[in-house]
Design an enzyme around this catalytic site. Structure first.
Site, PDB file in Angstrom:
ATOM      1  N   PRO A 237       0.800  -1.222   0.000  1.00  0.00           N
ATOM      2  CA  PRO A 237       0.000   0.000   0.000  1.00  0.00           C
ATOM      3  C   PRO A 237       0.835   1.277   0.000  1.00  0.00           C
ATOM      4  O   PRO A 237       1.901   1.345   0.607  1.00  0.00           O
ATOM      5  CB  PRO A 237      -0.830  -0.100   1.276  1.00  0.00           C
ATOM      6  CG  PRO A 237      -0.140  -1.098   2.129  1.00  0.00           C
ATOM      7  CD  PRO A 237       0.578  -2.020   1.208  1.00  0.00           C
ATOM      8  N   ASN A 238       0.290   2.251  -0.717  1.00  0.00           N
ATOM      9  CA  ASN A 238       0.845   3.603  -0.802  1.00  0.00           C
ATOM     10  C   ASN A 238       2.184   3.673  -1.519  1.00  0.00           C
ATOM     11  O   ASN A 238       2.872   4.685  -1.442  1.00  0.00           O
ATOM     12  CB  ASN A 238       0.960   4.242   0.588  1.00  0.00           C
ATOM     13  CG  ASN A 238      -0.381   4.346   1.265  1.00  0.00           C
ATOM     14  OD1 ASN A 238      -1.337   4.848   0.682  1.00  0.00           O
ATOM     15  ND2 ASN A 238      -0.467   3.845   2.486  1.00  0.00           N
TER      16      ASN A 238
ATOM     17  N   ARG B  91       5.410  10.717  -3.842  1.00  0.00           N
ATOM     18  CA  ARG B  91       4.908  10.654  -2.469  1.00  0.00           C
ATOM     19  C   ARG B  91       6.046  10.888  -1.473  1.00  0.00           C
ATOM     20  O   ARG B  91       7.028  10.159  -1.458  1.00  0.00           O
ATOM     21  CB  ARG B  91       4.291   9.283  -2.211  1.00  0.00           C
ATOM     22  CG  ARG B  91       3.883   9.072  -0.778  1.00  0.00           C
ATOM     23  CD  ARG B  91       3.486   7.624  -0.522  1.00  0.00           C
ATOM     24  NE  ARG B  91       3.249   7.447   0.896  1.00  0.00           N
ATOM     25  CZ  ARG B  91       3.648   6.408   1.575  1.00  0.00           C
ATOM     26  NH1 ARG B  91       4.284   5.430   0.984  1.00  0.00           N
ATOM     27  NH2 ARG B  91       3.400   6.319   2.858  1.00  0.00           N
TER      28      ARG B  91
ATOM     29  N   TYR C  73      10.969   8.967   1.017  1.00  0.00           N
ATOM     30  CA  TYR C  73      11.056   7.843   0.091  1.00  0.00           C
ATOM     31  C   TYR C  73      11.898   8.109  -1.163  1.00  0.00           C
ATOM     32  O   TYR C  73      12.058   7.223  -1.983  1.00  0.00           O
ATOM     33  CB  TYR C  73       9.646   7.390  -0.300  1.00  0.00           C
ATOM     34  CG  TYR C  73       8.821   7.013   0.899  1.00  0.00           C
ATOM     35  CD1 TYR C  73       9.147   5.895   1.669  1.00  0.00           C
ATOM     36  CD2 TYR C  73       7.742   7.786   1.312  1.00  0.00           C
ATOM     37  CE1 TYR C  73       8.416   5.549   2.785  1.00  0.00           C
ATOM     38  CE2 TYR C  73       7.000   7.447   2.434  1.00  0.00           C
ATOM     39  CZ  TYR C  73       7.341   6.333   3.169  1.00  0.00           C
ATOM     40  OH  TYR C  73       6.618   5.997   4.278  1.00  0.00           O
TER      41      TYR C  73
ATOM     42  N   ASN D 227       8.303  -5.132  -0.986  1.00  0.00           N
ATOM     43  CA  ASN D 227       8.169  -4.038  -0.040  1.00  0.00           C
ATOM     44  C   ASN D 227       6.709  -4.065   0.396  1.00  0.00           C
ATOM     45  O   ASN D 227       5.847  -3.557  -0.320  1.00  0.00           O
ATOM     46  CB  ASN D 227       8.530  -2.700  -0.672  1.00  0.00           C
ATOM     47  CG  ASN D 227       8.464  -1.552   0.318  1.00  0.00           C
ATOM     48  OD1 ASN D 227       7.847  -1.667   1.376  1.00  0.00           O
ATOM     49  ND2 ASN D 227       9.080  -0.441  -0.023  1.00  0.00           N
TER      50      ASN D 227
ATOM     51  N   ALA E 165       3.135  -0.693   4.803  1.00  0.00           N
ATOM     52  CA  ALA E 165       2.646  -0.767   6.178  1.00  0.00           C
ATOM     53  C   ALA E 165       2.259  -2.188   6.595  1.00  0.00           C
ATOM     54  O   ALA E 165       2.262  -2.499   7.791  1.00  0.00           O
ATOM     55  CB  ALA E 165       1.470   0.179   6.370  1.00  0.00           C
TER      56      ALA E 165
ATOM     57  N   HIS F  34       4.330  -4.426   9.149  1.00  0.00           N
ATOM     58  CA  HIS F  34       4.192  -4.383  10.602  1.00  0.00           C
ATOM     59  C   HIS F  34       2.874  -4.963  11.113  1.00  0.00           C
ATOM     60  O   HIS F  34       2.702  -5.101  12.317  1.00  0.00           O
ATOM     61  CB  HIS F  34       4.294  -2.932  11.079  1.00  0.00           C
ATOM     62  CG  HIS F  34       5.312  -2.143  10.327  1.00  0.00           C
ATOM     63  ND1 HIS F  34       6.668  -2.369  10.446  1.00  0.00           N
ATOM     64  CD2 HIS F  34       5.171  -1.168   9.400  1.00  0.00           C
ATOM     65  CE1 HIS F  34       7.311  -1.541   9.637  1.00  0.00           C
ATOM     66  NE2 HIS F  34       6.430  -0.813   8.993  1.00  0.00           N
TER      67      HIS F  34
ATOM     68  N   ASP G  41       2.264 -15.289   6.465  1.00  0.00           N
ATOM     69  CA  ASP G  41       1.927 -16.698   6.280  1.00  0.00           C
ATOM     70  C   ASP G  41       2.046 -17.107   4.816  1.00  0.00           C
ATOM     71  O   ASP G  41       2.554 -18.186   4.498  1.00  0.00           O
ATOM     72  CB  ASP G  41       0.512 -16.988   6.779  1.00  0.00           C
ATOM     73  CG  ASP G  41       0.393 -17.007   8.289  1.00  0.00           C
ATOM     74  OD1 ASP G  41       1.443 -17.006   8.979  1.00  0.00           O
ATOM     75  OD2 ASP G  41      -0.755 -17.002   8.786  1.00  0.00           O
TER      76      ASP G  41
ATOM     77  N   GLU H  29      13.269  -8.681   1.438  1.00  0.00           N
ATOM     78  CA  GLU H  29      12.375  -7.589   1.843  1.00  0.00           C
ATOM     79  C   GLU H  29      13.121  -6.268   1.693  1.00  0.00           C
ATOM     80  O   GLU H  29      14.266  -6.142   2.126  1.00  0.00           O
ATOM     81  CB  GLU H  29      11.923  -7.785   3.285  1.00  0.00           C
ATOM     82  CG  GLU H  29      10.917  -6.737   3.728  1.00  0.00           C
ATOM     83  CD  GLU H  29      10.286  -7.079   5.060  1.00  0.00           C
ATOM     84  OE1 GLU H  29       9.629  -8.141   5.147  1.00  0.00           O
ATOM     85  OE2 GLU H  29      10.441  -6.280   5.993  1.00  0.00           O
TER      86      GLU H  29
ATOM     87  N   HIS I  74      12.885  -1.913   1.957  1.00  0.00           N
ATOM     88  CA  HIS I  74      12.213  -0.699   2.443  1.00  0.00           C
ATOM     89  C   HIS I  74      13.013   0.503   1.975  1.00  0.00           C
ATOM     90  O   HIS I  74      14.249   0.504   2.060  1.00  0.00           O
ATOM     91  CB  HIS I  74      12.083  -0.718   3.965  1.00  0.00           C
ATOM     92  CG  HIS I  74      11.218  -1.838   4.427  1.00  0.00           C
ATOM     93  ND1 HIS I  74       9.844  -1.799   4.335  1.00  0.00           N
ATOM     94  CD2 HIS I  74      11.531  -3.057   4.921  1.00  0.00           C
ATOM     95  CE1 HIS I  74       9.347  -2.940   4.782  1.00  0.00           C
ATOM     96  NE2 HIS I  74      10.359  -3.730   5.129  1.00  0.00           N
ATOM     97  N   LEU I  75      12.323   1.483   1.469  1.00  0.00           N
ATOM     98  CA  LEU I  75      12.979   2.674   0.939  1.00  0.00           C
ATOM     99  C   LEU I  75      13.693   3.453   2.027  1.00  0.00           C
ATOM    100  O   LEU I  75      14.796   3.950   1.822  1.00  0.00           O
ATOM    101  CB  LEU I  75      11.940   3.556   0.248  1.00  0.00           C
ATOM    102  CG  LEU I  75      11.279   2.886  -0.955  1.00  0.00           C
ATOM    103  CD1 LEU I  75       9.931   3.505  -1.234  1.00  0.00           C
ATOM    104  CD2 LEU I  75      12.174   2.963  -2.155  1.00  0.00           C
ATOM    105  N   SER I  76      13.048   3.564   3.176  1.00  0.00           N
ATOM    106  CA  SER I  76      13.653   4.285   4.300  1.00  0.00           C
ATOM    107  C   SER I  76      14.221   3.280   5.297  1.00  0.00           C
ATOM    108  O   SER I  76      13.899   2.093   5.254  1.00  0.00           O
ATOM    109  CB  SER I  76      12.604   5.171   4.984  1.00  0.00           C
ATOM    110  OG  SER I  76      11.578   4.376   5.551  1.00  0.00           O
TER     111      SER I  76
ATOM    112  N   ARG J 259      13.180   5.300  11.855  1.00  0.00           N
ATOM    113  CA  ARG J 259      11.879   5.979  11.851  1.00  0.00           C
ATOM    114  C   ARG J 259      11.443   6.239  13.285  1.00  0.00           C
ATOM    115  O   ARG J 259      11.691   5.431  14.177  1.00  0.00           O
ATOM    116  CB  ARG J 259      10.829   5.129  11.124  1.00  0.00           C
ATOM    117  CG  ARG J 259      11.112   4.849   9.654  1.00  0.00           C
ATOM    118  CD  ARG J 259      10.936   6.055   8.744  1.00  0.00           C
ATOM    119  NE  ARG J 259       9.583   6.536   8.656  1.00  0.00           N
ATOM    120  CZ  ARG J 259       8.699   6.144   7.745  1.00  0.00           C
ATOM    121  NH1 ARG J 259       9.032   5.280   6.823  1.00  0.00           N
ATOM    122  NH2 ARG J 259       7.479   6.645   7.747  1.00  0.00           N
TER     123      ARG J 259
ATOM    124  N   ARG K  42       7.156   0.785  13.616  1.00  0.00           N
ATOM    125  CA  ARG K  42       7.825   0.568  12.325  1.00  0.00           C
ATOM    126  C   ARG K  42       9.149  -0.181  12.480  1.00  0.00           C
ATOM    127  O   ARG K  42       9.784  -0.532  11.500  1.00  0.00           O
ATOM    128  CB  ARG K  42       8.058   1.892  11.616  1.00  0.00           C
ATOM    129  CG  ARG K  42       6.783   2.551  11.153  1.00  0.00           C
ATOM    130  CD  ARG K  42       7.089   3.680  10.207  1.00  0.00           C
ATOM    131  NE  ARG K  42       5.917   4.449   9.871  1.00  0.00           N
ATOM    132  CZ  ARG K  42       5.115   4.200   8.833  1.00  0.00           C
ATOM    133  NH1 ARG K  42       5.371   3.188   8.040  1.00  0.00           N
ATOM    134  NH2 ARG K  42       4.078   4.969   8.602  1.00  0.00           N
TER     135      ARG K  42
END
Length: 150
Positions: free
Chosen positions: A9-10, A17, A22, A76, A79, A82, A89, A100, A102-104, A109, A114
């Protein structure tokens, strides 16, 4: 080697964004970054991209990847990293090696929630804080791990 790059998402508006968090590059930069990292080996890698804001759609795409015998996943979860036991699963049962991304840097954070990933424990590795370059580094890692096998 077929690698699925999947975003939660997002993450459909990367580069636009919140660029202060990001970065300014979008997913369209990933193929060129992969080509730069893999050089002549880049031709042996087929990338497929998928993004959804829906947890169910992400799970459906992961199950489809299993049916298609995709050889590696770069994910990625956004959200859902978390919060989603369902996504964790699914990643566990399909058994496709994944990295996995993550941009940041999640550890940097300010929100404590997070700092924990439900989806990372079964990943072969994680990359965080490198922006869109993290996706290309993850593809490189999957390619090298696949070809290091004898």
């Amino acid at each position: 080697m077929e690698i699925l790059i999947i975003n939660g998402p997002n993450l459909g508006h990367l580069g636009v964004r919140q660029p202060e968090i990001y970065g300014v590059q979008g997913m369209d930069a990933v193929p060129a970054l992969v080509a730069a990292l893999l050089g002549p080996n880049a031709a042996a890698v087929r990338l497929a991209f998928f993004q959804s804001n829906s947890e169910g759609a992400l799970i459906d795409r992961l199950e489809q990847a299993w049916k298609e015998r995709v050889e590696g996943i770069v994910i990625n979860p956004g959200a859902y990293t978390h919060t989603s036991l369902a996504l964790a699963d699914c990643l566990a049962w399909i058994g496709i090696p994944y990295v996995e991304v993550h941009l940041s840097n999640l550890a940097a954070r300010p929100e404590p929630m997070r700092h924990t990933s439900l989806t990372a424990p079964r990943a072969i590795g994680t990359l965080a804080g490198f922006g869109v370059l993290g996706y290309a580094l993850a593809v490189q890692a999957l390619w090298q791990l696949q070809h290091a096998k004898v």
